[in-house]
Design an enzyme around this catalytic site. Structure first.
Site, PDB file in Angstrom:
ATOM      1  N   CYS A  50       0.733  -1.101  -0.034  1.00  0.00           N
ATOM      2  CA  CYS A  50       0.022  -0.048   0.083  1.00  0.00           C
ATOM      3  C   CYS A  50       0.787   1.249  -0.029  1.00  0.00           C
ATOM      4  O   CYS A  50       2.086   1.301   0.359  1.00  0.00           O
ATOM      5  CB  CYS A  50      -0.970   0.239   1.307  1.00  0.00           C
ATOM      6  SG  CYS A  50      -2.175   1.250   1.066  1.00  0.00           S
ATOM      7  N   ASP A 104       0.471   3.939   1.735  1.00  0.00           N
ATOM      8  CA  ASP A 104       0.470   4.356   2.938  1.00  0.00           C
ATOM      9  C   ASP A 104       1.873   4.633   3.643  1.00  0.00           C
ATOM     10  O   ASP A 104       2.791   3.594   3.449  1.00  0.00           O
ATOM     11  CB  ASP A 104      -0.187   3.324   3.915  1.00  0.00           C
ATOM     12  CG  ASP A 104      -0.526   3.932   5.450  1.00  0.00           C
ATOM     13  OD1 ASP A 104       0.393   4.368   5.952  1.00  0.00           O
ATOM     14  OD2 ASP A 104      -1.752   4.014   5.824  1.00  0.00           O
ATOM     15  N   ARG A 128       3.126   4.859   6.274  1.00  0.00           N
ATOM     16  CA  ARG A 128       3.556   4.044   7.526  1.00  0.00           C
ATOM     17  C   ARG A 128       3.802   2.599   7.107  1.00  0.00           C
ATOM     18  O   ARG A 128       4.440   2.112   8.018  1.00  0.00           O
ATOM     19  CB  ARG A 128       2.488   4.005   8.490  1.00  0.00           C
ATOM     20  CG  ARG A 128       1.962   5.215   9.016  1.00  0.00           C
ATOM     21  CD  ARG A 128       0.743   5.412   9.620  1.00  0.00           C
ATOM     22  NE  ARG A 128      -0.396   5.148   8.946  1.00  0.00           N
ATOM     23  CZ  ARG A 128      -1.640   4.951   8.942  1.00  0.00           C
ATOM     24  NH1 ARG A 128      -1.832   5.162  10.385  1.00  0.00           N
ATOM     25  NH2 ARG A 128      -2.570   4.643   8.209  1.00  0.00           N
ATOM     26  N   HIS A 161      -2.313  -3.960   4.975  1.00  0.00           N
ATOM     27  CA  HIS A 161      -1.636  -3.607   6.332  1.00  0.00           C
ATOM     28  C   HIS A 161      -3.438  -3.452   7.232  1.00  0.00           C
ATOM     29  O   HIS A 161      -4.390  -3.070   6.310  1.00  0.00           O
ATOM     30  CB  HIS A 161      -1.128  -2.359   6.502  1.00  0.00           C
ATOM     31  CG  HIS A 161      -1.456  -1.300   5.717  1.00  0.00           C
ATOM     32  ND1 HIS A 161      -2.127  -0.184   6.621  1.00  0.00           N
ATOM     33  CD2 HIS A 161      -1.687  -0.557   4.658  1.00  0.00           C
ATOM     34  CE1 HIS A 161      -2.681   0.982   5.886  1.00  0.00           C
ATOM     35  NE2 HIS A 161      -2.454   0.707   4.795  1.00  0.00           N
ATOM     36  N   CYS A 212      -6.301  -0.284   6.808  1.00  0.00           N
ATOM     37  CA  CYS A 212      -6.010   0.414   5.549  1.00  0.00           C
ATOM     38  C   CYS A 212      -7.031   1.474   5.020  1.00  0.00           C
ATOM     39  O   CYS A 212      -8.179   0.989   5.127  1.00  0.00           O
ATOM     40  CB  CYS A 212      -5.697  -0.532   4.496  1.00  0.00           C
ATOM     41  SG  CYS A 212      -5.406   0.074   2.927  1.00  0.00           S
TER      42      CYS A 212
HETATM   43 CO    CO Z   1      -3.595   1.311   3.144  1.00  0.00          CO
END
Ligand code: CO
Length: 215
Positions: free
Chosen positions: A42, A44, A46, A98, A101
């Protein structure tokens, strides 16, 4: 002109630190990359692939998009996959989602989010395949999101295995395993979802393509 000087400053500090620990690091890496892993994760911020695996630059080839989706008409993802498999000869492809999400959360609601709704549609399709389980009233909202995150990873592992790139690699006899993992934002830990696929005969028959040579 905006220049973001703090990033150049921290970059110089990082490069100096790496060079101090391993003086030949950049010279060695500049000559070639030979990662054995492809990560599809992803976007993302993080979930940075190399860092969370505790690896160094040069060790993971990476493709990231919203909610780690593998779509067989996405030439961006397919091109990364083909380069990784045919040129770099990676032995393992990891689809890593994750928990928590945001893309999965957005796919679950009925709001309009703009262009991205066309992308989230792929995730809603996964929901429809598992509607019974995800609609279970015993699931609290957070558990529903997290279970959906896991089911999405499994669906994307299946999508990867159905691509021409992966199937041609298996037809050539290349060693290539497709893994499904999930990452916990709350504890920093990776979990293997136990859906690893390593050969054509592990797929539903409708997705199995005979090699061109076999006719
Ligand atoms: Co995500």
């Amino acid at each position: 002109m905006k220049t973001l000087p703090h990033l150049f400053e921290s970059n110089r500090a990082w490069a100096a630190k790496v060079r101090k620990a391993d003086p030949a690091f950049f010279e060695r890496l500049s000559k070639q990359q030979s990662p054995k892993l492809l990560w599809i994760g992803c976007s993302d911020s993080r979930v940075p692939a190399t860092e969370i695996c505790g690896l160094e630059p040069g060790e993971i080839f990476v493709h990231r998009n919203i909610s780690n989706v593998v779509v067989h008409t996405d030439f961006n993802c397919l091109s990364v996959l083909q380069f990784a498999v045919d040129v770099l000869h990676v032995t393992d492809v990891i689809v890593c989602g994750h928990y928590g999400c945001g893309g999965i959360r957005a796919a679950l609601d009925d709001k309009r989010h703009g262009l991205i709704d066309n992308w989230l549609r792929h995730i809603k399709d996964v929901y429809v395949q598992h509607e019974g389980e995800l609609n279970d009233p015993k699931l609290d909202p957070e558990a529903r999101v997290n279970r959906f995150c896991e089911l999405n990873v499994k669906a994307q592992v299946a999508n990867l295995c159905a691509t021409t790139v992966v199937q041609e690699a298996w037809a050539r006899g290349d060693e290539l395993a497709i893994h499904g993992w999930i990452y916990g934002l709350g504890d920093g830990l990776l979990k293997d979802l136990g859906v690893c696929i390593t050969a054509l005969d592990q797929l539903p028959s409708i997705y199995r393509m005979k090699s061109a040579k076999a006719g």
